[in-house]
Design a protein around this motif. Structure first.
Motif, PDB file in Angstrom:
ATOM      1  N   HIS A 199      27.042 -37.144  68.365  1.00 39.19           N
ATOM      2  CA  HIS A 199      26.197 -35.792  67.475  1.00 39.19           C
ATOM      3  C   HIS A 199      26.827 -34.558  67.668  1.00 39.19           C
ATOM      4  N   HIS A 203      29.017 -31.973  65.210  1.00 32.01           N
ATOM      5  CA  HIS A 203      29.132 -30.753  64.125  1.00 32.01           C
ATOM      6  C   HIS A 203      30.766 -29.937  64.687  1.00 32.01           C
ATOM      7  N   HIS A 234      17.987 -36.308  62.986  1.00 29.46           N
ATOM      8  CA  HIS A 234      18.730 -35.076  62.771  1.00 29.46           C
ATOM      9  C   HIS A 234      20.294 -35.839  62.550  1.00 29.46           C
ATOM     10  N   TRP A 237      20.794 -35.407  59.309  1.00 27.93           N
ATOM     11  CA  TRP A 237      20.261 -34.137  58.601  1.00 27.93           C
ATOM     12  C   TRP A 237      21.641 -34.056  58.314  1.00 27.93           C
ATOM     13  N   HIS A 238      22.572 -33.812  59.486  1.00 24.93           N
ATOM     14  CA  HIS A 238      23.946 -33.454  59.563  1.00 24.93           C
ATOM     15  C   HIS A 238      24.802 -34.900  58.482  1.00 24.93           C
ATOM     16  N   SER A 394      21.797 -24.559  66.399  1.00 27.66           N
ATOM     17  CA  SER A 394      23.306 -24.620  66.298  1.00 27.66           C
ATOM     18  C   SER A 394      23.894 -22.837  64.648  1.00 27.66           C
TER      19      SER A 394
END
Ligand SMILES: [Fe+2]
Length: 442
Positions: A199, A203, A234, A237-238, A394
């Motif tokens: 993760h 980012h 999630h 989602w990224h 974030s």
């Protein structure tokens, strides 16, 4: 008396309770779906295990569901009853739970900081501190905490990969992308299933605008997420963010239906209104609409899922996403009801009520944007640009609020505001904002 894998005391007379508690800490850091079940085994073996009770209460509070609070309060009461035999470190976890029950995230993080100052290898306190600081938008505080432990950690310590993942995400959110990527990849080299490290690197790639690398990175690791909790949604989602950048909207909708909002997935079936899932879903639908892609009846299905959760005034960032949902379905009565609950909540004291003061104009701005009242949307939201971090989340997540403002500026052909928003994004750390999806002038 027993110890966790880093030598911290777990006060219990039951070896089974200690083993299960230690395993639950490991699973918590790994974002395993069976963390709660493991912790329950510890409590079943010894109900007086203060650390297990406190951890259970803290995990329940972290769901941000008011209906679950009695369960957390019960764990707190039992922990209090037995804490005289516990260590000072374990009693700080009980204090943390008390702050969580009172919805005082700033003081909650302070409890974890107190633990880490004496016990820098306490990975549970570090992980929980990061989670809570994240949802108050205070990643500078989280980075400071993990930085204070750098000299205490090395590869010989159990949980080193989990510590690397925490450190990588702290560095990413505070702008040190190079070291975040280096440390995140180091954690993945140790264990490809380290989803928190995956993760953190996702980012980094998002901030750099490296969408092709983002898809490849997440695709190469997805097989390792089978046993993960909702964090895997999630991560999908990224991946969707990368596909949106590439104009691959069909892929986004397929991922939405298969992972982000699949009602037959056991995790979504068990907790259909989990706050992170709601954020992921609303954010993706909004992003698709802002680039002109119809999303069918997905907003309606999402609205049904938050039938009661939208009145949990426990997470400003989630409330903003509930507002997006009700604005999209035209359920302005629900949006207004939520607003009135928020307005009542901000009269209470505490960090969360301060954050909700910022949330009010955001909710109103989202409504105005949906009603094509773009001048009003900008009046409400533009003055908040430097305060949006207070909502939590974030940079990549809060980007959707900037995209909504950008859309209003674009609709009004306000070239100066468009330039201002591009500049804001650059300042936040997004590479090349003028080329990003959601920030294009037609
Ligand atoms: Fe993320």
């Amino acid at each position: 008396m027993y110890n966790d894998s880093r030598g911290h005391t777990i006060t219990t007379c039951s070896e089974d309770a200690a083993v299960a508690c230690n395993l639950a800490i490991q699973k918590y850091c790994a974002r395993s779906a069976d963390t709660t079940a493991t912790l329950k085994r510890s409590i079943e073996a010894d109900e007086t295990c203060v650390l297990s009770q406190a951890m259970m209460g803290l995990m329940i509070c972290s769901l941000r569901k008011n209906a679950s609070l009695p369960l957390a309060k019960n764990a707190y009461d039992i922990a209090c009853k037995h804490q005289s035999s516990a260590t000072a470190r374990e009693r700080l976890y009980v204090d943390a739970l008390q702050m969580a029950l009172q919805r005082r995230p700033e003081k909650l993080v302070a409890c974890f900081e107190a633990i880490v100052s004496e016990h820098p290898k306490d990975i549970l306190a570090l992980a929980m501190a990061q989670g809570e600081a994240f949802w108050t938008g205070d990643m500078i505080r989280s980075e400071k905490l993990s930085r204070s432990t750098v000299s205490s950690w090395d590869a010989s310590i159990t949980g080193y990969g989990d510590w690397l993942a925490i450190r990588a995400f702290d560095l990413e959110e505070t702008g040190d992308l190079a070291n975040a990527e280096r440390i995140g990849r180091q954690a993945i080299e140790l264990n490809q299933g380290n989803i928190w490290a995956a993760h953190a690197v996702a980012h980094v790639l998002e901030m750099r605008g490296e969408s092709e690398a983002g898809v490849l990175w997440l695709d190469s690791l997805k097989e390792h997420w089978t046993d993960s909790n909702q964090l895997k949604f999630h991560l999908w989602w990224h991946r969707c963010l990368c596909h949106v950048e590439r104009g691959e909207y069909e892929e986004v909708l397929e991922i939405y239906d298969a992972w982000i909002r699949n009602p037959s997935n056991p995790l979504i079936e068990a907790l259909p209104d989990f706050y992170l899932d709601i954020q992921n879903a609303a954010s993706i639908l909004m992003r698709l609409e802002l680039v002109g892609t119809p999303v069918g009846n997905r907003w309606q299905a999402l609205s049904a899922a938050i039938e009661t959760a939208y009145l949990d005034i426990t997470s400003p960032f989630t409330s903003a996403h509930c507002a997006m949902t009700f604005a999209a379905t035209g359920e302005f009565d629900k949006l207004e009801k939520m607003l009135s609950e928020i307005e009542s909540f901000v009269t209470t004291q505490g960090t969360l009520s301060d954050a909700y003061k910022t949330c009010i104009p955001v909710v109103k701005g989202i409504k105005a944007h949906r009603q094509s009242n773009h001048t009003h949307a900008l009046e409400l939201m533009m003055p908040l640009r430097s305060s949006l971090w207070e909502l939590g989340g974030s940079h990549a997540q809060r980007d959707i609020i900037f995209q909504i403002m950008f859309d209003s500026a674009r609709q009004l052909n306000q070239v100066d505001l468009v330039a201002t928003l591009h500049h804001d994004l650059e300042k936040i750390g997004f590479a090349d904002p003028t080329s990003r999806a959601g920030y294009q002038l037609d």
